[in-house]
Structures are given as C-alpha cells and as structure tokens.
Design a protein around this motif. Structure first.
Motif, mmCIF file in Angstrom:
data_model
loop_
_atom_site.group_PDB
_atom_site.id
_atom_site.type_symbol
_atom_site.label_atom_id
_atom_site.label_comp_id
_atom_site.label_asym_id
_atom_site.label_seq_id
_atom_site.Cartn_x
_atom_site.Cartn_y
_atom_site.Cartn_z
ATOM 1 N N LEU A 35 -47.391 -21.835 -0.143
ATOM 2 C CA LEU A 35 -46.077 -22.265 0.346
ATOM 3 C C LEU A 35 -44.984 -21.315 -0.128
ATOM 4 O O LEU A 35 -44.063 -20.989 0.631
ATOM 5 N N THR A 36 -45.087 -20.857 -1.361
ATOM 6 C CA THR A 36 -44.114 -19.900 -1.886
ATOM 7 C C THR A 36 -44.127 -18.620 -1.067
ATOM 8 O O THR A 36 -43.071 -18.111 -0.669
ATOM 9 N N LEU A 37 -45.310 -18.100 -0.800
ATOM 10 C CA LEU A 37 -45.416 -16.870 -0.013
ATOM 11 C C LEU A 37 -44.911 -17.073 1.412
ATOM 12 O O LEU A 37 -44.249 -16.186 1.970
ATOM 13 N N LEU A 38 -45.200 -18.218 1.993
ATOM 14 C CA LEU A 38 -44.734 -18.508 3.347
ATOM 15 C C LEU A 38 -43.207 -18.544 3.410
ATOM 16 O O LEU A 38 -42.587 -17.926 4.291
ATOM 17 N N VAL A 39 -42.590 -19.229 2.470
ATOM 18 C CA VAL A 39 -41.131 -19.322 2.451
ATOM 19 C C VAL A 39 -40.514 -17.950 2.178
ATOM 20 O O VAL A 39 -39.569 -17.537 2.859
ATOM 21 N N LEU A 40 -41.042 -17.227 1.202
ATOM 22 C CA LEU A 40 -40.507 -15.901 0.912
ATOM 23 C C LEU A 40 -40.666 -14.955 2.095
ATOM 24 O O LEU A 40 -39.751 -14.185 2.409
ATOM 25 N N ALA A 41 -41.802 -15.014 2.762
ATOM 26 C CA ALA A 41 -42.041 -14.146 3.918
ATOM 27 C C ALA A 41 -41.044 -14.441 5.028
ATOM 28 O O ALA A 41 -40.498 -13.516 5.644
ATOM 29 N N THR A 42 -40.783 -15.719 5.290
ATOM 30 C CA THR A 42 -39.839 -16.048 6.359
ATOM 31 C C THR A 42 -38.422 -15.614 5.988
ATOM 32 O O THR A 42 -37.697 -15.091 6.836
ATOM 33 N N TYR A 43 -38.023 -15.807 4.733
ATOM 34 C CA TYR A 43 -36.691 -15.370 4.321
ATOM 35 C C TYR A 43 -36.572 -13.846 4.383
ATOM 36 O O TYR A 43 -35.570 -13.307 4.851
ATOM 37 N N PHE A 44 -37.588 -13.134 3.904
ATOM 38 C CA PHE A 44 -37.542 -11.677 3.949
ATOM 39 C C PHE A 44 -37.585 -11.166 5.387
ATOM 40 O O PHE A 44 -36.942 -10.163 5.708
ATOM 41 N N LEU A 45 -38.320 -11.833 6.242
ATOM 42 C CA LEU A 45 -38.342 -11.446 7.653
ATOM 43 C C LEU A 45 -36.955 -11.613 8.270
ATOM 44 O O LEU A 45 -36.462 -10.713 8.968
ATOM 45 N N PHE A 46 -36.332 -12.742 8.011
ATOM 46 C CA PHE A 46 -34.989 -12.978 8.526
ATOM 47 C C PHE A 46 -34.011 -11.928 8.000
ATOM 48 O O PHE A 46 -33.215 -11.359 8.761
ATOM 49 N N MET A 47 -34.061 -11.672 6.698
ATOM 50 C CA MET A 47 -33.160 -10.683 6.109
ATOM 51 C C MET A 47 -33.479 -9.273 6.604
ATOM 52 O O MET A 47 -32.572 -8.451 6.772
ATOM 53 N N GLY A 48 -34.756 -8.990 6.853
ATOM 54 C CA GLY A 48 -35.137 -7.695 7.400
ATOM 55 C C GLY A 48 -34.567 -7.493 8.798
ATOM 56 O O GLY A 48 -34.058 -6.413 9.128
ATOM 57 N N VAL A 49 -34.653 -8.519 9.617
ATOM 58 C CA VAL A 49 -34.070 -8.446 10.962
ATOM 59 C C VAL A 49 -32.558 -8.276 10.853
ATOM 60 O O VAL A 49 -31.962 -7.474 11.589
ATOM 61 N N ALA A 50 -31.926 -9.001 9.941
ATOM 62 C CA ALA A 50 -30.474 -8.886 9.760
ATOM 63 C C ALA A 50 -30.083 -7.483 9.293
ATOM 64 O O ALA A 50 -29.033 -6.968 9.677
ATOM 65 N N ALA A 51 -30.935 -6.854 8.501
ATOM 66 C CA ALA A 51 -30.614 -5.520 7.986
ATOM 67 C C ALA A 51 -30.941 -4.413 8.984
ATOM 68 O O ALA A 51 -30.182 -3.457 9.122
ATOM 69 N N ILE A 52 -32.065 -4.549 9.676
ATOM 70 C CA ILE A 52 -32.532 -3.469 10.550
ATOM 71 C C ILE A 52 -32.030 -3.613 11.982
ATOM 72 O O ILE A 52 -31.646 -2.632 12.623
ATOM 73 N N ARG A 53 -32.043 -4.829 12.489
ATOM 74 C CA ARG A 53 -31.626 -5.072 13.880
ATOM 75 C C ARG A 53 -30.629 -6.223 13.963
ATOM 76 O O ARG A 53 -30.917 -7.269 14.556
ATOM 77 N N PRO A 54 -29.459 -6.082 13.372
ATOM 78 C CA PRO A 54 -28.482 -7.187 13.404
ATOM 79 C C PRO A 54 -28.042 -7.535 14.826
ATOM 80 O O PRO A 54 -27.607 -8.659 15.072
ATOM 81 N N ASP A 55 -28.186 -6.589 15.746
ATOM 82 C CA ASP A 55 -27.799 -6.866 17.124
ATOM 83 C C ASP A 55 -28.623 -8.000 17.733
ATOM 84 O O ASP A 55 -28.133 -8.737 18.589
ATOM 85 N N LEU A 56 -29.863 -8.170 17.260
ATOM 86 C CA LEU A 56 -30.693 -9.271 17.763
ATOM 87 C C LEU A 56 -30.120 -10.636 17.361
ATOM 88 O O LEU A 56 -30.183 -11.593 18.131
#
Length: 109
Positions: A35-56
């Motif tokens: 569960l920890t890895l799942l939550v961290l992965a989703t948060y990092f994915l969201f932050m990665g999209v915000a950092a790399i492709r904020p236009d999305l």
C-alpha cells in the motif's frame, strides 16, 4: 499466569516463535509495504506529470470548461489514498487484530 519477568519473557518468546504469528507479521508487513508503494507511486506519477507535462493538467475537463483536468485528478488521488487507508484500517481491525488476539490467548493456555 503469574507476572514474573521470566514467565513474561517466556510467554513473549512463545508468541514470537509461533508460526502463525510469524505469518501474521509477514502478511501485515507485506500489505503495508504494498500500500505504501502504491500510494507513493501514484503521488510521484502525479508530480512527474506536473513537472514534465503540466500542459496535460491544464487541459479543460470538457470544451468550454473553466475547470482543468488537474483538479479532479488531484482530488481523486487524495480520495484513493483515503480509501486505501480506510481499507487497511478495516483489514487490520477485522483480520490482523483478531488473529493476533487468538494467538495471544492460545499462548497463555
């Protein structure tokens, strides 16, 4: 059961060596880490999209909308985290605690 330090230590040692207790600890730990890895992965994915492709995240929800896609995605991320936490608390209270209590009761006999 008397409360001498030796008998208490023996009691705890019996519990720690019980194969059911070992399986319980492993299962609870494995679930927590997943569960920890799942939550961290989703948060990092969201932050990665915000950092790399904020236009999305700035895309409108539908044509003419003033709401961007990022807002409901962020809210969904928080909701999923909340639901996973609730599921784990329910699982711990109904499954893990019951098994632990049974192991403790049987080790006192």
């Amino acid at each position: 059961m008397s409360s001498t330090p030796e008998s208490t230590a023996d009691h705890y040692q019996r519990i720690r060596q019980d194969p059911r207790f070992i399986a319980l600890v492993r299962s609870r730990s494995r679930t927590s880490w997943r569960l920890t890895l799942l939550v961290l992965a989703t948060y990092f994915l969201f932050m990665g999209v915000a950092a790399i492709r904020p236009d999305l995240l700035h895309l409108p929800l539908y044509p003419g909308s003033h709401l961007s896609l990022g807002l409901p995605l962020g809210a969904l991320l928080i909701l999923i985290t909340w639901l996973l936490t609730g599921w784990y608390v329910h699982r711990a209270n109904t499954h893990y605690d019951r098994l632990g209590q049974r192991i403790i009761e049987e080790s006192q006999a």
